[in-house]
Design an enzyme around this catalytic site. Structure first.
Site, PDB file in Angstrom:
ATOM      1  N   SER A 212     -60.510 -24.127 -46.767  1.00 29.69           N
ATOM      2  CA  SER A 212     -60.168 -25.232 -47.647  1.00 29.69           C
ATOM      3  C   SER A 212     -60.261 -24.749 -49.089  1.00 29.69           C
ATOM      4  O   SER A 212     -61.104 -23.916 -49.419  1.00 29.69           O
ATOM      5  CB  SER A 212     -61.145 -26.383 -47.412  1.00 29.69           C
ATOM      6  OG  SER A 212     -61.189 -27.211 -48.552  1.00 29.69           O
TER       7      SER A 212
ATOM      8  N   HIS B 265     -58.995 -40.991 -21.065  1.00 22.51           N
ATOM      9  CA  HIS B 265     -59.272 -41.812 -22.263  1.00 22.51           C
ATOM     10  C   HIS B 265     -60.128 -41.050 -23.278  1.00 22.51           C
ATOM     11  O   HIS B 265     -60.877 -41.648 -24.045  1.00 22.51           O
ATOM     12  CB  HIS B 265     -59.986 -43.120 -21.903  1.00 22.51           C
ATOM     13  CG  HIS B 265     -59.415 -43.823 -20.721  1.00 22.51           C
ATOM     14  ND1 HIS B 265     -58.375 -44.728 -20.823  1.00 22.51           N
ATOM     15  CD2 HIS B 265     -59.701 -43.723 -19.396  1.00 22.51           C
ATOM     16  CE1 HIS B 265     -58.076 -45.178 -19.607  1.00 22.51           C
ATOM     17  NE2 HIS B 265     -58.857 -44.574 -18.720  1.00 22.51           N
TER      18      HIS B 265
ATOM     19  N   LYS C  92     -65.216 -24.826 -44.619  1.00 17.86           N
ATOM     20  CA  LYS C  92     -64.194 -25.263 -43.658  1.00 17.86           C
ATOM     21  C   LYS C  92     -63.325 -24.140 -43.127  1.00 17.86           C
ATOM     22  O   LYS C  92     -63.012 -23.178 -43.805  1.00 17.86           O
ATOM     23  CB  LYS C  92     -63.282 -26.325 -44.310  1.00 17.86           C
ATOM     24  CG  LYS C  92     -64.011 -27.563 -44.687  1.00 17.86           C
ATOM     25  CD  LYS C  92     -63.755 -28.775 -43.844  1.00 17.86           C
ATOM     26  CE  LYS C  92     -62.393 -28.998 -43.340  1.00 17.86           C
ATOM     27  NZ  LYS C  92     -61.864 -30.287 -43.724  1.00 17.86           N
TER      28      LYS C  92
ATOM     29  N   GLN D  72     -18.701 -31.904 -36.953  1.00 18.31           N
ATOM     30  CA  GLN D  72     -19.185 -30.820 -37.805  1.00 18.31           C
ATOM     31  C   GLN D  72     -20.681 -30.982 -38.101  1.00 18.31           C
ATOM     32  O   GLN D  72     -21.373 -30.012 -38.386  1.00 18.31           O
ATOM     33  CB  GLN D  72     -18.381 -30.788 -39.107  1.00 18.31           C
ATOM     34  CG  GLN D  72     -18.771 -29.676 -40.049  1.00 18.31           C
ATOM     35  CD  GLN D  72     -17.728 -29.491 -41.135  1.00 18.31           C
ATOM     36  OE1 GLN D  72     -16.582 -29.174 -40.859  1.00 18.31           O
ATOM     37  NE2 GLN D  72     -18.122 -29.719 -42.372  1.00 18.31           N
TER      38      GLN D  72
ATOM     39  N   LYS E  97     -24.094 -29.107 -36.240  1.00 19.04           N
ATOM     40  CA  LYS E  97     -24.619 -27.747 -36.360  1.00 19.04           C
ATOM     41  C   LYS E  97     -26.012 -27.664 -36.967  1.00 19.04           C
ATOM     42  O   LYS E  97     -26.893 -26.981 -36.426  1.00 19.04           O
ATOM     43  CB  LYS E  97     -23.643 -26.885 -37.161  1.00 19.04           C
ATOM     44  CG  LYS E  97     -22.452 -26.539 -36.310  1.00 19.04           C
ATOM     45  CD  LYS E  97     -21.270 -26.041 -37.064  1.00 19.04           C
ATOM     46  CE  LYS E  97     -20.040 -26.315 -36.234  1.00 19.04           C
ATOM     47  NZ  LYS E  97     -19.717 -27.757 -36.067  1.00 19.04           N
TER      48      LYS E  97
ATOM     49  N   GLU F 232     -51.868 -27.357 -36.102  1.00 21.76           N
ATOM     50  CA  GLU F 232     -51.394 -28.624 -36.677  1.00 21.76           C
ATOM     51  C   GLU F 232     -49.917 -28.545 -37.055  1.00 21.76           C
ATOM     52  O   GLU F 232     -49.158 -29.504 -36.864  1.00 21.76           O
ATOM     53  CB  GLU F 232     -52.230 -28.986 -37.915  1.00 21.76           C
ATOM     54  CG  GLU F 232     -53.639 -29.391 -37.573  1.00 21.76           C
ATOM     55  CD  GLU F 232     -54.528 -29.502 -38.813  1.00 21.76           C
ATOM     56  OE1 GLU F 232     -55.326 -30.428 -38.870  1.00 21.76           O
ATOM     57  OE2 GLU F 232     -54.421 -28.653 -39.717  1.00 21.76           O
TER      58      GLU F 232
HETATM   59  N1  ARG Z   1     -15.656 -27.048 -38.986  1.00 20.53           N
HETATM   60  C1  ARG Z   1     -15.174 -27.869 -37.922  1.00 20.53           C
HETATM   61  C2  ARG Z   1     -16.358 -28.335 -37.060  1.00 20.53           C
HETATM   62  O1  ARG Z   1     -17.391 -27.811 -37.217  1.00 20.53           O
HETATM   63  C3  ARG Z   1     -14.208 -27.112 -37.107  1.00 20.53           C
HETATM   64  C4  ARG Z   1     -13.155 -27.945 -36.483  1.00 20.53           C
HETATM   65  C5  ARG Z   1     -12.301 -28.595 -37.518  1.00 20.53           C
HETATM   66  N2  ARG Z   1     -11.159 -29.214 -36.937  1.00 20.53           N
HETATM   67  C6  ARG Z   1     -10.392 -30.035 -37.619  1.00 20.53           C
HETATM   68  N3  ARG Z   1      -9.359 -30.534 -37.041  1.00 20.53           N
HETATM   69  N4  ARG Z   1     -10.677 -30.413 -38.848  1.00 20.53           N
HETATM   70  O2  ARG Z   1     -16.245 -29.227 -36.239  1.00 20.53           O
END
Ligand code: ARG
Length: 448
Positions: free
Chosen positions: A261, A140, A267, A306, A309, A274
């Site tokens: 600071s 605590h 400071k 897609q 990513k 952080e």
């Molecule tokens: N750029 C697409 C992705 O990242 C690749 C696959 C696309 N396939 C399709 N049938 N449009 O998922």
């Protein structure tokens, strides 16, 4: 529409994986008699040239070609003509992107695991140095019982040990080859999936084409493990921020990891700790992004995927940066051992030891607990530490106490007595350091 649907702005990061996957695919097509030797060697040479062009910044990426796959394929056809158009035989961008992401993440997981190992070595070294440094242990955020700093740092190490194991575990499910699943139903060409998988270093090939093109569980797992690892970093950084505060002064973060600071000249702010703490938020946010991306997606591939990513790339970049910075930050921390020890001595941290001592002298634990409560009350009133109370006075509350009580009333005696596996005694910490190094060494041998 073109701008909206293009992913080339971020998926060109996968060019190495995409080219390696294409070469393996083309070689398999050739071995199976689907491509001629000449076509295969043109394709391979062309792709290798494109890789060099990309690396030299000479390759033109264009939104009009949407993604990394079509940009490279078009570049290849421009270079070698007809043969370039044959590369996509028996394949789809759906199994292609699934393959690229798995190859990419497998390498990143290996990098992250190496970084975790380096960090753990650093932590274990500091733990060894601080094996007998005394520190208040907190519950605590109140002083609870004295512990050794080495023990505390090895607690951090345990967190990263588990993180490492989790990453290794998810690597098994990452390293499965989807190539050959094509769009969703497989392909009618006489392909050899094992050959492609072996060439790309996969452990096995996927068992179901519908699942293989749509599954992103491996990303969710990775993101979850990364999120938890960032939670660990945030907990530790919070302790560093807290302990470096003026009021505690348990440690100094190196000047290189702090900033002044702009308005208050006195400071020294723990900005880097952080920032790491703060970056935990974006990684956990990305985990939720990927989870929600998958929610409700019917089989098989959908373009939603897609969107996997950017969060994955951001997690990788953030985690790598944080591990790198944190691993550099730890060795330059100056621990103020005197301040830590003084704090450990102040909060009646050995009260439990006194109760345990009385129990060993046959006092029932509840009675001992009550008697020690009175001792602490007395000590507060008289502004004494427990070990400053003389024996006669102590015996007023605890008749069972004898001269040897002073051995356990000191904070040194307290930590020394916690001498069991997982305990905070300096000797145990040194032993735990040896054990931890054995684990780390075994990793190196395993990786060859
Ligand atoms: N750029 C697409 C992705 O990242 C690749 C696959 C696309 N396939 C399709 N049938 N449009 O998922």
């Amino acid at each position: 529409m073109e701008k909206f649907s293009a992913s080339i702005g971020f998926d060109n990061r996968l060019y190495q994986q995409d080219i390696a996957g294409s070469i393996a695919h083309a070689r398999m097509l050739y071995t199976q008699g689907i491509l001629s030797r000449k076509d295969f060697s043109d394709i391979e040479a062309g792709l290798l040239e494109i890789r060099t062009e990309i690396e030299n910044g000479e390759f033109d990426w264009t939104d009009a070609l949407e993604d990394v796959h079509m940009n490279i394929e078009q570049g290849l056809t421009d270079k070698i003509g007809e043969a370039g158009k044959k590369l996509h035989t028996g394949r789809s961008r759906n199994d292609q992107i699934a393959t690229d992401m798995r190859l990419y993440l497998r390498d990143e997981v290996d990098q992250i695991c190496t970084m975790l190992t380096n960090l753990q070595h650093v932590l274990v070294d500091v733990a060894e140095q601080e094996a007998s440094t005394l520190l208040p242990g907190f519950t605590h955020m109140q002083t609870a019982q004295p512990v050794t700093l080495g023990h505390h740092i090895l607690a951090w190490n345990e967190m990263f040990q588990r993180d490492y194991e989790r990453f290794q575990d998810c690597r098994k499910r990452i390293n499965v080859c989807p190539l050959g699943s094509a769009a969703l139903a497989g392909t009618s060409y006489p392909i050899d999936r094992k050959m492609t998988g072996d060439e790309l270093g996969f452990d096995s090939v996927s068992a179901n084409s519908l699942d293989a093109v749509s599954d992103r569980d491996f990303l969710v797992e990775f993101a979850a493990h990364a999120s938890l690892m960032m939670v660990h970093l945030s907990r530790i950084c919070e302790e560093l921020v807290w302990w470096s505060s003026e009021a505690y002064s348990f440690l100094d973060l190196g000047d290189g990891f702090c900033t002044g600071s702009s308005i208050m000249p006195q400071k020294k702010n723990p900005d880097i700790a952080e920032l790491i703490r703060g970056k935990c938020g974006r990684v956990n946010g990305s985990l939720v992004s990927i989870l929600m991306l998958m929610k409700g997606q019917p089989l098989a591939y959908n373009r939603d995927n897609q969107e996997d990513k950017e969060p994955v790339f951001d997690i990788v970049d953030t985690v790598r940066m944080c591990l790198d910075v944190f691993t550099q930050l730890v060795p330059v921390i100056t621990f103020h051992r005197d301040k830590m020890e003084a704090a450990a001595a102040k909060g009646y941290a050995t009260a439990t030891d006194l109760a345990d001592y009385l129990v060993m002298k046959n006092v029932p634990f509840r009675d001992a607990h009550e008697a020690v409560g009175k001792v602490v009350g007395y000590a507060v009133e008289q502004e004494l530490s427990l070990s400053d109370i003389d024996l006669e006075q102590l015996q007023v509350f605890c008749p069972a106490a004898e001269q040897d009580v002073y051995e356990i009333l000191s904070i040194q005696g307290s930590v020394r007595s916690r001498d069991h596996v997982g305990g905070t005694a300096p000797g145990r910490v040194r032993q735990a350091v040896v054990e931890a190094r054995k684990f780390l060494h075994a990793r190196k041998t395993k990786a060859g």
